[in-house]
Scaffold this active site. Sequence first.
Site, mmCIF file in Angstrom:
data_model
loop_
_atom_site.group_PDB
_atom_site.id
_atom_site.type_symbol
_atom_site.label_atom_id
_atom_site.label_comp_id
_atom_site.label_asym_id
_atom_site.label_seq_id
_atom_site.Cartn_x
_atom_site.Cartn_y
_atom_site.Cartn_z
ATOM 1 N N LYS A 16 -14.928 9.764 28.978
ATOM 2 C CA LYS A 16 -16.013 11.036 28.839
ATOM 3 C C LYS A 16 -17.346 10.481 29.352
ATOM 4 O O LYS A 16 -17.880 11.361 29.821
ATOM 5 C CB LYS A 16 -16.075 11.226 27.125
ATOM 6 C CG LYS A 16 -14.952 11.559 26.395
ATOM 7 C CD LYS A 16 -14.865 11.529 25.167
ATOM 8 C CE LYS A 16 -15.393 10.548 24.225
ATOM 9 N NZ LYS A 16 -14.272 9.610 24.178
ATOM 10 N N ARG A 87 -15.990 14.825 16.287
ATOM 11 C CA ARG A 87 -15.067 14.324 15.874
ATOM 12 C C ARG A 87 -14.146 14.634 14.888
ATOM 13 O O ARG A 87 -13.028 13.759 14.404
ATOM 14 C CB ARG A 87 -15.435 12.803 15.710
ATOM 15 C CG ARG A 87 -15.599 12.007 17.158
ATOM 16 C CD ARG A 87 -16.173 10.760 16.894
ATOM 17 N NE ARG A 87 -15.838 9.611 17.458
ATOM 18 C CZ ARG A 87 -15.994 9.175 18.842
ATOM 19 N NH1 ARG A 87 -17.111 10.002 19.392
ATOM 20 N NH2 ARG A 87 -15.738 8.355 19.226
ATOM 21 N N ARG A 121 -13.411 -2.980 29.635
ATOM 22 C CA ARG A 121 -14.560 -2.233 30.040
ATOM 23 C C ARG A 121 -15.774 -3.395 29.933
ATOM 24 O O ARG A 121 -15.810 -4.226 28.920
ATOM 25 C CB ARG A 121 -15.131 -0.998 29.048
ATOM 26 C CG ARG A 121 -16.354 -0.454 29.173
ATOM 27 C CD ARG A 121 -16.502 0.943 28.503
ATOM 28 N NE ARG A 121 -16.174 0.550 26.960
ATOM 29 C CZ ARG A 121 -16.098 1.808 26.249
ATOM 30 N NH1 ARG A 121 -16.489 2.968 26.712
ATOM 31 N NH2 ARG A 121 -16.042 1.628 25.051
ATOM 32 N N ARG A 154 -18.699 -4.201 24.747
ATOM 33 C CA ARG A 154 -19.240 -3.445 23.635
ATOM 34 C C ARG A 154 -18.476 -4.153 22.350
ATOM 35 O O ARG A 154 -17.410 -4.579 22.438
ATOM 36 C CB ARG A 154 -18.839 -2.038 23.527
ATOM 37 C CG ARG A 154 -19.930 -1.232 23.725
ATOM 38 C CD ARG A 154 -19.354 0.148 24.121
ATOM 39 N NE ARG A 154 -18.821 0.853 23.162
ATOM 40 C CZ ARG A 154 -18.300 2.224 23.218
ATOM 41 N NH1 ARG A 154 -18.658 2.648 24.256
ATOM 42 N NH2 ARG A 154 -17.607 2.761 22.167
ATOM 43 N N ARG A 165 -9.857 2.494 16.193
ATOM 44 C CA ARG A 165 -10.555 3.774 16.800
ATOM 45 C C ARG A 165 -9.574 4.746 17.176
ATOM 46 O O ARG A 165 -9.819 5.975 16.995
ATOM 47 C CB ARG A 165 -11.465 3.349 17.931
ATOM 48 C CG ARG A 165 -12.815 2.595 17.661
ATOM 49 C CD ARG A 165 -13.385 1.713 18.723
ATOM 50 N NE ARG A 165 -13.959 2.347 19.967
ATOM 51 C CZ ARG A 165 -13.928 2.147 21.149
ATOM 52 N NH1 ARG A 165 -13.758 0.973 21.267
ATOM 53 N NH2 ARG A 165 -14.260 3.267 22.062
HETATM 54 P P1 AP5 Z 1 -15.354 5.491 29.595
HETATM 55 O O1 AP5 Z 1 -16.017 6.460 30.483
HETATM 56 O O2 AP5 Z 1 -16.617 4.494 28.749
HETATM 57 O O3 AP5 Z 1 -14.668 6.236 28.165
HETATM 58 P P2 AP5 Z 1 -15.201 7.020 26.955
HETATM 59 O O4 AP5 Z 1 -14.315 8.328 26.785
HETATM 60 O O5 AP5 Z 1 -16.610 7.078 26.943
HETATM 61 O O6 AP5 Z 1 -14.774 5.892 25.799
HETATM 62 P P3 AP5 Z 1 -15.600 5.560 24.756
HETATM 63 O O7 AP5 Z 1 -15.154 4.036 24.202
HETATM 64 O O8 AP5 Z 1 -17.282 5.613 24.798
HETATM 65 O O9 AP5 Z 1 -15.307 6.702 23.567
HETATM 66 P P4 AP5 Z 1 -15.517 6.515 22.000
HETATM 67 O O10 AP5 Z 1 -15.316 8.084 21.860
HETATM 68 O O11 AP5 Z 1 -14.656 5.622 21.507
HETATM 69 O O12 AP5 Z 1 -17.029 6.106 21.877
HETATM 70 P P5 AP5 Z 1 -18.383 6.315 21.466
HETATM 71 O O13 AP5 Z 1 -19.308 5.800 22.051
HETATM 72 O O14 AP5 Z 1 -18.364 7.868 21.579
HETATM 73 O O15 AP5 Z 1 -14.285 4.694 30.132
HETATM 74 C C1 AP5 Z 1 -13.769 3.518 29.425
HETATM 75 C C2 AP5 Z 1 -13.382 2.503 30.421
HETATM 76 O O16 AP5 Z 1 -12.397 2.902 31.489
HETATM 77 C C3 AP5 Z 1 -14.358 1.960 31.450
HETATM 78 O O17 AP5 Z 1 -14.437 0.669 31.539
HETATM 79 C C4 AP5 Z 1 -14.312 2.864 32.685
HETATM 80 O O18 AP5 Z 1 -14.828 2.144 33.821
HETATM 81 C C5 AP5 Z 1 -12.991 2.912 32.662
HETATM 82 N N1 AP5 Z 1 -12.410 4.240 33.332
HETATM 83 C C6 AP5 Z 1 -13.025 5.614 33.174
HETATM 84 N N2 AP5 Z 1 -12.224 6.377 33.899
HETATM 85 C C7 AP5 Z 1 -11.331 5.764 34.554
HETATM 86 C C8 AP5 Z 1 -10.014 6.131 35.353
HETATM 87 N N3 AP5 Z 1 -10.064 7.289 35.479
HETATM 88 N N4 AP5 Z 1 -9.246 5.242 35.685
HETATM 89 C C9 AP5 Z 1 -9.476 3.959 35.375
HETATM 90 N N5 AP5 Z 1 -10.246 3.508 34.425
HETATM 91 C C10 AP5 Z 1 -11.287 4.496 34.117
HETATM 92 O O19 AP5 Z 1 -18.362 6.145 19.751
HETATM 93 C C11 AP5 Z 1 -18.550 4.755 19.293
HETATM 94 C C12 AP5 Z 1 -18.595 4.861 17.937
HETATM 95 O O20 AP5 Z 1 -19.676 5.605 17.340
HETATM 96 C C13 AP5 Z 1 -17.418 5.393 17.090
HETATM 97 O O21 AP5 Z 1 -16.409 4.545 16.956
HETATM 98 C C14 AP5 Z 1 -18.107 5.925 15.723
HETATM 99 O O22 AP5 Z 1 -18.171 4.847 14.840
HETATM 100 C C15 AP5 Z 1 -19.418 6.326 16.198
HETATM 101 N N6 AP5 Z 1 -19.499 7.861 16.421
HETATM 102 C C16 AP5 Z 1 -19.818 8.385 17.691
HETATM 103 N N7 AP5 Z 1 -19.837 9.784 17.579
HETATM 104 C C17 AP5 Z 1 -19.363 9.930 16.528
HETATM 105 C C18 AP5 Z 1 -19.331 11.166 15.810
HETATM 106 N N8 AP5 Z 1 -19.449 12.482 16.265
HETATM 107 N N9 AP5 Z 1 -19.224 11.288 14.314
HETATM 108 C C19 AP5 Z 1 -18.934 10.104 13.774
HETATM 109 N N10 AP5 Z 1 -19.065 8.958 14.286
HETATM 110 C C20 AP5 Z 1 -19.330 8.840 15.669
HETATM 111 MG MG MG Z 2 -18.480 6.782 25.956
#
Ligand code: AP5
Ligand code: MG
Length: 210
Positions: A16, A87, A121, A154, A165
């Site tokens: 994402k 979410r 990552r 991270r 997660r």
């Molecule tokens: P990346 O692009 O970083 O993936 P992502 O989908 O953004 O993953 P996140 O870990 O950021 O998602 P998340 O939903 O768990 O975390 P968030 O920060 O939202 O790609 C991942 C890796 O793969 C990278 O190394 C990249 O280089 C590689 N990659 C990408 N595309 C690729 C491909 N095609 N092929 C190979 N490699 C690839 O949330 C974190 C925390 O915040 C949550 O756990 C929760 O505690 C809180 N939170 C956030 N939003 C909410 C909400 N709405 N409600 C409640 N709590 C929330």
């Molecule tokens: Mg992200």
Amino acid sequence: MSQPHILLLGAPGAGKGTQSSRIVEAFDVEHVTTGDALRANKDMETEYGTPRSFMEAGELVPDPVVNAIVEEALTSADGFVLDGYPRNLEQAEELDGMTDLDLVAYLNVAEEELVERLTGRRVCSECGTNFHIKFNQPAVQGVCDECGGDLIQRDDDTEETVRERLRVFRENTEPVIEFYRERGQLVEIDGEGTPDEVWGKLKTAIEAAQ
Ligand code: AP5
Ligand code: MG
Ligand code: ZN
């Protein structure tokens, strides 16, 4: 033409953040992401405690905290790509009252691939750009290509927290995907190719929705 309203859904590690950066560049929209907003305010006191305690355990931060972040960000955005919200079904209903959406895209990636992406990552401590120790290496190890900042892991990218997660995703966020699917709004995109291949499909879907 007004700027597109895009919702990007996907499991932790689905890409994402990676794809959102491309959307921002190509379509001149704002990146609205609850994950980054919460990481920038990890120690903010709320009536539920700080975001840090929830995030480091891989649990969801309470709805009122994230709803307020999104509401404020969407008010000041013309077009946007929303990443990391909603979410759970309560958040999806909340979002319904805030804005309309031109495209709901779901990046679909199998679970074992997600674990490998997340545990490998590395993130720029200065500008937040994503890298991967195998799939998306920086030119110089440990150094950001964009700004020269240090690359760090991270706190929630340890294998144990990643598994939690993913469990939270299955329990809370898969119903959100079904919610948009049942409404006929969901565009499913295979998230397993290279970042460029995924981008090609996503870009086509955004252009078709405009
Ligand atoms: P990346 O692009 O970083 O993936 P992502 O989908 O953004 O993953 P996140 O870990 O950021 O998602 P998340 O939903 O768990 O975390 P968030 O920060 O939202 O790609 C991942 C890796 O793969 C990278 O190394 C990249 O280089 C590689 N990659 C990408 N595309 C690729 C491909 N095609 N092929 C190979 N490699 C690839 O949330 C974190 C925390 O915040 C949550 O756990 C929760 O505690 C809180 N939170 C956030 N939003 C909410 C909400 N709405 N409600 C409640 N709590 C929330
Ligand atoms: Mg992200
Ligand atoms: Zn950087």
